[in-house]
Design an enzyme around this catalytic site. Structure first.
Site, PDB file in Angstrom:
ATOM      1  CB  SER A 181     -19.702 -13.771 -17.404  1.00 45.11           C
ATOM      2  OG  SER A 181     -19.051 -13.018 -16.389  1.00 45.11           O
ATOM      3  CG  ASP A 226     -32.434  -4.559 -14.164  1.00 47.94           C
ATOM      4  OD1 ASP A 226     -31.259  -4.581 -13.754  1.00 47.94           O
ATOM      5  OD2 ASP A 226     -32.808  -5.152 -15.193  1.00 47.94           O
ATOM      6  N   GLY A 246     -28.000  -3.246  -8.597  1.00 44.84           N
ATOM      7  CA  GLY A 246     -28.658  -3.012  -9.898  1.00 44.84           C
ATOM      8  C   GLY A 246     -29.641  -4.135 -10.139  1.00 44.84           C
ATOM      9  CE  LYS A 257     -22.822  -9.820 -23.186  1.00 40.52           C
ATOM     10  NZ  LYS A 257     -24.235  -9.455 -23.362  1.00 40.52           N
ATOM     11  CD  GLU A 282     -30.804  -8.172 -11.014  1.00 40.96           C
ATOM     12  OE1 GLU A 282     -30.604  -7.856 -12.194  1.00 40.96           O
ATOM     13  OE2 GLU A 282     -31.891  -7.985 -10.431  1.00 40.96           O
ATOM     14  CB  SER A 317     -19.985   0.506 -22.491  1.00 41.67           C
ATOM     15  OG  SER A 317     -20.660  -0.347 -21.598  1.00 41.67           O
TER      16      SER A 317
END
Lengths: 331, 331
Positions: free
Chosen positions: B306, B211, B209, B54, B205, B80
């Protein structure tokens, strides 16, 4: 035992093992440096072949035998830990068969890796049985027994850690390392003293298995009667050797570290350095932490992280409570 | 949203952030390669500034604003997790104040680090409150809100991971990465497609979760009603963005990963790579493992790890049971 190793012996070891072992990275944490007000370099031997500095000593010993035309047909070693993997890996690297005698309580992960490096593994019911069997096997004149620390070429191999680090970062005020049998500290002392008379070399072992500290206090080698109850499994050795003891006597300081502190720094170094840290690696950090608090002015120190081989049971014990909520500057 | 980013945009991002972010190491495990019969390279973004990829997106966005003479007086972000730390660190790097709105259930370790990077942290009772407050703050014309993924310059920054890896190791058969909001995968796709039409780009993923997988099946963005119960906290995002969704549609394959498998590979990658591995990083590994089993012949793949930011509670959950006794080739 009158051992007179010098910096040139470590330099010879370094050129012998170059290209065979890894030049491991130097890690730092800007957060930790800010919090403590000093500059701390970590030599991360977890990124060494087999995940620990032990690869250096085993590799140097074999390369030295070959260089001196004493190549054996077979290597043997007795170990429950990183030395087993180191001899298995190094023998395989030179295409020489190896047999490793391991107590059957050794961690599955280490038995698995020793086999994966191509060695024959003989599981023994006790450490004593492993010790007896390796001794008997080594009586064969074509077989060479590589001991874990009390051997000049093993010491020279381990000494390349400090040499390599200071070649990369320059001189430091002090070097800190853990004490098992004393091979790493002996090598660190010879390398550091050869580079500068001013570098302090400081050792640390678990308080729960403080045979080396007791030996230094009594000026004679003290032997634990059984394996100590410590998470720092790289420092569970029952006694130092006669060669390493002569070097350990020359250390500038020696710290005995509690289990709580070993857990604290294992969590924090894992968190800050983003690396797998075996509990034995936390010993040098706590020694440095205590030593730095007594110093005047900003210091630059080198801490040797011994390795990164930890099984699930030990990992689970390390992470039971949260130490990350108490930053080091609050200690 | 019609976004037409190309390889040159990633190359521009790379030159913009060079010297500010780390060139992270490529890791491999000879044991894993032997066991699986393929060559697997890992790009270890745990060794990136702030411990996650990030940092790249945040840094590129700020550098791009400055380059285009739109330097704001103040940055804000709501997160968060790793994005909070990334904006705090990058803003500080450019000497611009930042305020980060974080839900108070965020991990203490991440709140601590965000403050340590010099940002003002506003703790909010709910995620909704954090979202509302950042929106209000961003209405000030001197304030710039850096979103976590749905922004072209954030995507270009994250795309430098794959670009940098392939500059170092050469072309690969496939690239695997985790899917949170889709920024990393979008950037990886743009970089990889630009380098060669033949490179497969594959996402993963948590099944808990999923989505993004649902969105791809229904060809419209699906939104989770609440935060999913997964250990992979970097992939807990409720929905992908309109920009990232257009890129995610172009992926070659997409895998949904169970929690047990996330734990399995988090343990094994920690053990083999001697690095701190956050559970989100295990997603790409399981996708690669499943994909490789379907391939004919030996493949070379790149897996993007990551990051390495994990708190004690999550670490404890990961290491409850021993996965290291079952080697990957036995699965």
């Amino acid at each position: 035992m009158n051992s007179t190793l010098e910096l040139k012996d470590i330099i010879n070891a370094k050129s012998r093992i170059s290209g065979l072992v890894n030049e491991t990275p130097i890690l730092t944490s800007s957060l930790l440096n800010t919090w403590l007000g000093h500059t701390i370099y970590f030599k991360a031997e977890g990124f060494q072949k087999i995940g620990a500095f032990k690869a250096r000593g085993a590799c140097n010993t074999i390369a030295w035998l070959i260089e001196n035309h004493h190549t054996p047909k077979h290597f043997v070693a007795n170990s429950s830990g990183n030395h087993a993997q180191a001899v298995a890996w190094a023998a395989n690297r030179f295409d020489i068969p190896a047999t490793i005698y391991m107590p059957d309580y050794s961690s599955k992960v280490k038995i698995q890796a020793t086999k994966a490096y191509g060695a024959q593994v003989i599981l023994c019911e006790t450490r004593q049985e492993a010790d007896d069997l390796v001794k008997r096997a080594s009586e064969n004149p074509d077989t060479y027994w590589i001991p874990p620390y009390n051997h000049e070429q093993v010491i020279c191999g381990q000494g390349t850690v400090a040499l390599e680090a200071m070649n990369s970062i320059g001189e430091v005020d002090a070097v800190f390392g853990p004490c098992g049998g004393g091979g790493l500290l002996s090598g660190s002392l010879i390398a550091s003293r050869g580079l500068s008379k001013n570098i302090k070399v400081i050792g640390a072992e678990p308080l729960a298995g403080n045979d080396a500290a007791e030996s230094l206090r009594k000026n004679s080698i003290q032997r634990l009667s059984s394996a100590p109850n410590t998470l720092a499994d790289g420092a569970m050795t029952l006694a130092v050797g006669d060669i390493t003891f002569e070097y350990l006597k020359q250390l500038d300081d020696f710290y005995e570290i509690t289990e709580d502190t070993i857990i604290y720094w294992t969590q924090w170094l894992t968190h800050l350095l983003k690396s797998r840290i075996e509990p034995t690696s936390a010993l040098g950090m706590e020694a440095a932490f205590q030593w730095l608090q007594k110093q005047k002015g900003k210091k630059t120190v080198l801490i040797i992280l011994s390795g990164a081989n930890i099984d699930q049971a030990t990992t689970n014990k390390i992470w039971q409570n949260d130490c990350l909520t108490t930053e080091p500057f609050k200690l």
